[in-house]
Design an enzyme around this catalytic site. Sequence first.
Site, PDB file in Angstrom:
ATOM      1  N   GLU A 132      -0.480  -9.636  -0.877  1.00  0.00           N
ATOM      2  CA  GLU A 132      -1.416  -9.605  -0.658  1.00  0.00           C
ATOM      3  C   GLU A 132      -2.755 -10.022  -1.800  1.00  0.00           C
ATOM      4  O   GLU A 132      -3.242 -10.542  -2.164  1.00  0.00           O
ATOM      5  CB  GLU A 132      -2.806  -9.002   0.036  1.00  0.00           C
ATOM      6  CG  GLU A 132      -1.930  -8.274   1.651  1.00  0.00           C
ATOM      7  CD  GLU A 132      -2.578  -7.916   3.039  1.00  0.00           C
ATOM      8  OE1 GLU A 132      -2.085  -6.546   2.225  1.00  0.00           O
ATOM      9  OE2 GLU A 132      -3.360  -8.017   3.489  1.00  0.00           O
ATOM     10  N   GLU A 169       3.447  -5.015   7.659  1.00  0.00           N
ATOM     11  CA  GLU A 169       2.758  -4.428   7.665  1.00  0.00           C
ATOM     12  C   GLU A 169       2.725  -4.068   8.818  1.00  0.00           C
ATOM     13  O   GLU A 169       2.899  -2.965   9.631  1.00  0.00           O
ATOM     14  CB  GLU A 169       1.304  -4.746   7.627  1.00  0.00           C
ATOM     15  CG  GLU A 169       1.041  -4.324   6.345  1.00  0.00           C
ATOM     16  CD  GLU A 169       0.903  -5.877   5.637  1.00  0.00           C
ATOM     17  OE1 GLU A 169       1.999  -6.142   5.720  1.00  0.00           O
ATOM     18  OE2 GLU A 169       0.112  -5.855   4.551  1.00  0.00           O
ATOM     19  N   GLY A 173       0.795  -4.809   0.415  1.00  0.00           N
ATOM     20  CA  GLY A 173      -0.844  -5.020  -0.031  1.00  0.00           C
ATOM     21  C   GLY A 173       0.493  -5.849  -1.102  1.00  0.00           C
ATOM     22  O   GLY A 173      -1.022  -6.420  -1.918  1.00  0.00           O
ATOM     23  N   ALA A 196       1.076  -1.447  -0.038  1.00  0.00           N
ATOM     24  CA  ALA A 196      -0.017   0.298  -0.301  1.00  0.00           C
ATOM     25  C   ALA A 196       0.996   1.000   0.223  1.00  0.00           C
ATOM     26  O   ALA A 196       2.247   1.279   0.738  1.00  0.00           O
ATOM     27  CB  ALA A 196      -1.345   0.036   1.168  1.00  0.00           C
TER      28      ALA A 196
END
Length: 718
Positions: free
Chosen positions: A103, A123, A100, A61
């Site tokens: 992910e 994270e 992310g 992210a």
Amino acid sequence: MATYSRLPGSVALITLQNPPVNALSAAVRQGIVDTVQRALKDPKVTSVVICGQNGRFCGGADIREFAGPMLGPPLVPMIHAIEAVDKPVVAAIEGVALGGGLELALGCHYRIAHSKALLGLPEVTLGLLPAAGGTQRLPRLIGLTAALDLITTGRHISAAEALKLGILDQVTDSNAVDLAVDFVRSVAGQPLDSRRLSTLACPCPPDVDSLLDKVMAQVRQRSRGALAPVACVQALRAAATLPYTQGMEKERDLMATLFNSGQARALQYAFFSQRVVGKWSLPSGANWNNSTGRTISKAAVIGLGTMGRGIVVALALTGMSVVAVETQEKQLAEASQAVPAMLQREAGRRSLATPPGVITFSSNLQDVSEVELVIEAVFENMALKLQVFRHLASVCGPGTLLCSNTSGLDMDQLAAVTKSPALVVGMHFFAPAHVMKLLEVVCGPRSSPEAVATAMQLGKRMGKVSVAVGNCPGFVGNRMLKPYLEQANFLLEEGATPQQVDEALEEFGFPMGVFRMSDLSGLDVGWRIRKEAGLTGPGVEPSRTRQGRRYSPLPDQVCEAGRLGQKTGRGWYQYDGPGGRVARSDPWVHIFLEAYRAQHGLVARSIAPEEILERCLYALINEGFNILQEAMAAGPEHIDAIYVFGYGWPRHRGGPMFHAGQVGLGRVLERLEHHHHNHPDVPHLEPSTLLRRLVAGGSPPVQKWREFINKDRVHSQL
Ligand SMILES: CC/C=C\CC(=O)SCCNC(=O)CCNC(=O)[C@H](O)C(C)(C)COP(=O)(O)OP(=O)(O)OC[C@H]1O[C@@H](n2cnc3c(N)ncnc32)[C@H](O)[C@@H]1OP(=O)(O)O
């Protein structure tokens, strides 16, 4: 954004584009949603490959977006939509697949990576958890035990390890995108149900509860008050015990709590601080971007005590050859045994790609004549260091960079005795020097941009977080430590015990309180520095004032009683014997403190942990404001990086200056005024002018402090 192209053989190639790490910004997410839709709708497309531009899949992210409102399509439904596609989707991972990014790859049906790629869910290091389904999909893919390890530590793993764990389907030494395209053609049309991780059961060991309880206990102990690791275990418990949809709800709720916590903000600030400090600049306008450092291939270290040995290892680990000089034969003999073993251990621990450089031991200073850079690491004594620098000036060529590993002495005085003062900089390492991440690069008023750039680059090569600081007594880290230590000693005089002070600081998140730390490093270290400064030693009156200021001779007296800490088995605590590690309260210390108070007419009072924290931490922070005011550090991020990487400041509290902002600058000012009122003979408690100015200016966030820092500074060096 993300680009779309159709390759021969009905393959759609989606390329994430957001340099430098293809972070999943709103535009990238929108690009993915649009291009996946396009691939889905295009009847000529039978399969899809997702990759990242410039050999980097995705760094996760976009952390910069966390500070603002959420815009663009959210990650969770986007990844669900990819997983649900009925054409095979392969993630082609080059460079990194982190957070992310991984992910996203877990939402794809297959994952193929280059052998040099790094994968992970870091994270937790940003105060968050992998909330785009990472806590639910990863354990379903690799099992609960392995997922607990990866998610609670946030560690990056190699492609080889990811393959072994089952995260990757294939690894290649050649082009991962080409392989992914070939591969996806070969699986087009095959059933995808078993490739959709959200539909799988989570492989768990028989006694799930005891595993989760054990990991939770470990995490709580390791994280010292950090919330995210605990939340990660809770999310993984949900993965192990609940259906996928409920697990996702738990993941979302935990993320919401973390996201709004001060800890997440502090950890994200710490992430960026680490990067900000690499972008150094000098008042001359020279900076990281316009100055070129030299590439050093041969260096020397003078002095093979604890620090010198660590520095030799740190240098050799970069692959350069090192001349290690020690004039005392006994110390040289010991070092030439110890250093190769240290090097071997550390090289093994780091699984290095480059073999370590060759180390040559010598007792002759003349042997450094051919090196490009010398780091002096002798005792912290100005006369001795001047002697070494004079000697180096005569032995080395005029172009040799001369560095000192001083922890606070005047670099300009050392530069003055050399032929090329512009080529002199401080390189302040932290013990053990081959392990600790921090390096203070001390820029004297005459240090050239080339010298600073060389030291900063060398720090980076050694894997350090290098911070350029100005030349003032104690530089940044130790200068701020002084008022902190001073307050701790005053608190003992006033009635606290070493345990009470240490417990308050450890509860705050420091790995060790000040007295335990002092026992570990040795009470003689500080004593010698104070002796050098004329504060203690024969002929100095053992009173409680020095130069009109309050002074505590307590640590001098404990040291002079032969209690040097762990190495003598006695210090502020007692140990099982010399070299013992487990600190126990020592009745001797309590009797000594009572006698000391009685001798000086001090009446012990009960001191609350809040006062201990305020006095120690706010005195330290106040000195940080003075340092900023004098421009001995370029910004608050620099001070915070120094404290997080060199002084055990809990990372989830961002650093001392960030912490001041979180507490509220007005509150810090008010408490400093209060304590200064009660202790007018302690100048370190007098609030800094900069702090007052910031409060008067409405207590701006830390990122805006620079606007308030006086431009006509007296000592400006940075
Ligand atoms: C619902 C929530 C779902 C997901 C949450 C997340 O994904 S959180 C983000 C998880 N990702 C990470 O923690 C990775 C962070 N980045 C890194 O570890 C390193 O940057 C990386 C990718 C290994 C590259 O290292 P390198 O040493 O090559 O470069 P550097 O660190 O200096 O970074 C270069 C510039 O990129 C900026 N940056 C890196 N990652 C991000 C990111 N995820 N978001 C935004 N910006 C990122 C970094 O700050 C540097 O910027 P610069 O302006 O040049 O200093």
